[in-house]
Design an enzyme around this catalytic site. Structure first.
Site, PDB file in Angstrom:
ATOM      1  N   HIS A  19       0.869  -1.176   0.000  1.00 43.69           N
ATOM      2  CA  HIS A  19       0.000   0.000   0.000  1.00 43.69           C
ATOM      3  C   HIS A  19       0.911   1.232   0.000  1.00 43.69           C
ATOM      4  O   HIS A  19       1.695   1.426   0.931  1.00 43.69           O
ATOM      5  CB  HIS A  19      -0.928  -0.003   1.209  1.00 43.69           C
ATOM      6  CG  HIS A  19      -1.888  -1.151   1.205  1.00 43.69           C
ATOM      7  ND1 HIS A  19      -2.142  -1.933   2.317  1.00 43.69           N
ATOM      8  CD2 HIS A  19      -2.653  -1.669   0.203  1.00 43.69           C
ATOM      9  CE1 HIS A  19      -3.036  -2.861   2.008  1.00 43.69           C
ATOM     10  NE2 HIS A  19      -3.356  -2.725   0.733  1.00 43.69           N
ATOM     11  N   GLU A  22       1.539   3.713   3.079  1.00 44.94           N
ATOM     12  CA  GLU A  22       1.929   3.193   4.388  1.00 44.94           C
ATOM     13  C   GLU A  22       3.451   3.301   4.462  1.00 44.94           C
ATOM     14  O   GLU A  22       4.185   2.407   4.049  1.00 44.94           O
ATOM     15  CB  GLU A  22       1.422   1.765   4.559  1.00 44.94           C
ATOM     16  CG  GLU A  22      -0.112   1.708   4.550  1.00 44.94           C
ATOM     17  CD  GLU A  22      -0.679   0.307   4.657  1.00 44.94           C
ATOM     18  OE1 GLU A  22       0.090  -0.652   4.878  1.00 44.94           O
ATOM     19  OE2 GLU A  22      -1.916   0.166   4.526  1.00 44.94           O
ATOM     20  N   HIS A 113       3.381  -3.403   6.670  1.00 43.94           N
ATOM     21  CA  HIS A 113       2.192  -2.553   6.590  1.00 43.94           C
ATOM     22  C   HIS A 113       2.106  -1.615   7.789  1.00 43.94           C
ATOM     23  O   HIS A 113       2.655  -1.903   8.856  1.00 43.94           O
ATOM     24  CB  HIS A 113       0.918  -3.406   6.549  1.00 43.94           C
ATOM     25  CG  HIS A 113       0.723  -4.147   5.275  1.00 43.94           C
ATOM     26  ND1 HIS A 113      -0.014  -3.647   4.217  1.00 43.94           N
ATOM     27  CD2 HIS A 113       1.183  -5.359   4.872  1.00 43.94           C
ATOM     28  CE1 HIS A 113      -0.008  -4.520   3.220  1.00 43.94           C
ATOM     29  NE2 HIS A 113       0.709  -5.571   3.591  1.00 43.94           N
ATOM     30  N   GLU A 158       2.109  -5.597  10.792  1.00 46.32           N
ATOM     31  CA  GLU A 158       1.299  -4.384  10.876  1.00 46.32           C
ATOM     32  C   GLU A 158       1.733  -3.585  12.099  1.00 46.32           C
ATOM     33  O   GLU A 158       1.818  -4.135  13.199  1.00 46.32           O
ATOM     34  CB  GLU A 158      -0.191  -4.733  11.019  1.00 46.32           C
ATOM     35  CG  GLU A 158      -0.833  -5.335   9.785  1.00 46.32           C
ATOM     36  CD  GLU A 158      -1.455  -4.293   8.868  1.00 46.32           C
ATOM     37  OE1 GLU A 158      -1.330  -3.090   9.157  1.00 46.32           O
ATOM     38  OE2 GLU A 158      -2.069  -4.703   7.870  1.00 46.32           O
TER      39      GLU A 158
END
Length: 298
Positions: A19, A22, A113, A158
């Protein structure tokens, strides 16, 4: 429990920018790409900027979410110049790091992420019997404030909270530490450092149970409430039946109507508004994993 012999982890991929907004993963990959392999590393590491066009534009994706383009159907579908960029890119990545599920694929893939939710360092693995990934989760849990969520040797890292299109030094440093700890474990495993370790019966993990959408108008489907202040930023804190969940824009408190206490996470994740997800709810479980050793050791 007898130690399980497993192949050495000799090929690792570290991917950022899946992404493009990010930014901790984006900048970590850029830093890693500045280095030049000197041939002395015991592990072959491929560092990849997954979605360079999205990174250049600082957007989540250009045409469609790259993170949803790695199904076998998508990876085997014919593509042309008119195909969505992320669909084409997923097949390029599959050729570079795979093919998925083949003997030629990398041994471990770590996808970096960020989330706007207050998850801290969270490792997401896609199997409850992937002993390597689960031992890495255990290793990081013992050394950092890490949560493990489980749904192939593939793991997402994450880290939040961090706004999209922003990089925070504390989040970048936490990601950098997490990647280094992962590499340390791999090197120790490959050298036989875990050949006599005890099995782990106390790995904390949560398993996704359901996703919750925001309250919406029945006709327009417009959101009518925000996450309640008592719930906001309390990722992985137990949510009990009757606890406040949403606060309507008219001032009404909407409470959790479930019959069991569950663990919320990805609370109010900015990128999930388009997906109709206000938060995910999970059950906590203890995972027992056997000790492991490199099968090259006798």
């Amino acid at each position: 429990m007898k130690a399980v012999a497993m192949p050495t982890v000799s090929r690792v991929a570290v991917c950022g920018g899946t992404h493009g907004n990010e930014l901790a993963g984006v900048y970590l990959v850029r830093e890693r790409l500045k280095r030049r392999a000197d041939g002395t590393e015991p592990v072959s590491v491929v560092t990849v900027m997954s979605n360079p066009r999205a990174v250049q534009l600082c957007v989540r994706y250009v045409e469609t979410d790259l993170n949803r383009c790695f199904t076998r159907a998508t990876l085997s579908a014919p593509v042309s110049e008119t195909s969505p960029y992320e669909m084409i890119r997923s097949q390029e990545l599959n050729a570079l790091l795979g093919p998925k599920g083949s003997a030629q694929a990398v041994d471990l893939l770590c996808d970096l992420h960020n989330t706007t939710a207050n998850t801290g360092l969270c490792l997401i693995t896609y199997s409850d019997c992937d002993w390597i990934c689960l031992h890495i989760c255990k290793h990081l849990q013992a050394r950092t404030n890490t949560s493990c969520a489980g749904k192939a040797m593939h793991k997402s890292m994450e880290i939040g909270p961090q706004p999209h299109s922003v990089v925070r030094s504390v989040i970048f440093s936490a990601m950098q530490e997490g990647v280094q700890l992962m590499m340390d474990w791999i090197c120790q495993f490959n050298s036989g450092g875990f050949s006599t370790t005890n099995p782990c019966r106390n790995l904390f993990a949560v398993c996704v149970f359901m996703n919750i959408d925001y309250p919406r108008d029945s006709e327009t489907h417009v959101i009518t409430a925000a996450v309640h202040p008592n719930l906001q930023d309390r990722d992985f804190c137990l949510l009990h039946p009757g606890d406040p969940m949403f606060l309507s824009f008219s001032g009404e408190t909407l409470r959790y109507k479930g019959k069991e206490a569950l663990y919320p996470f990805f609370i109010n994740e900015g990128a999930y508004y388009e997906k109709g997800i206000a938060l995910s709810l999970a059950r906590k479980r203890r995972v027992e994993i056997p000790s492991v050793r490199s099968e090259t050791l006798r």
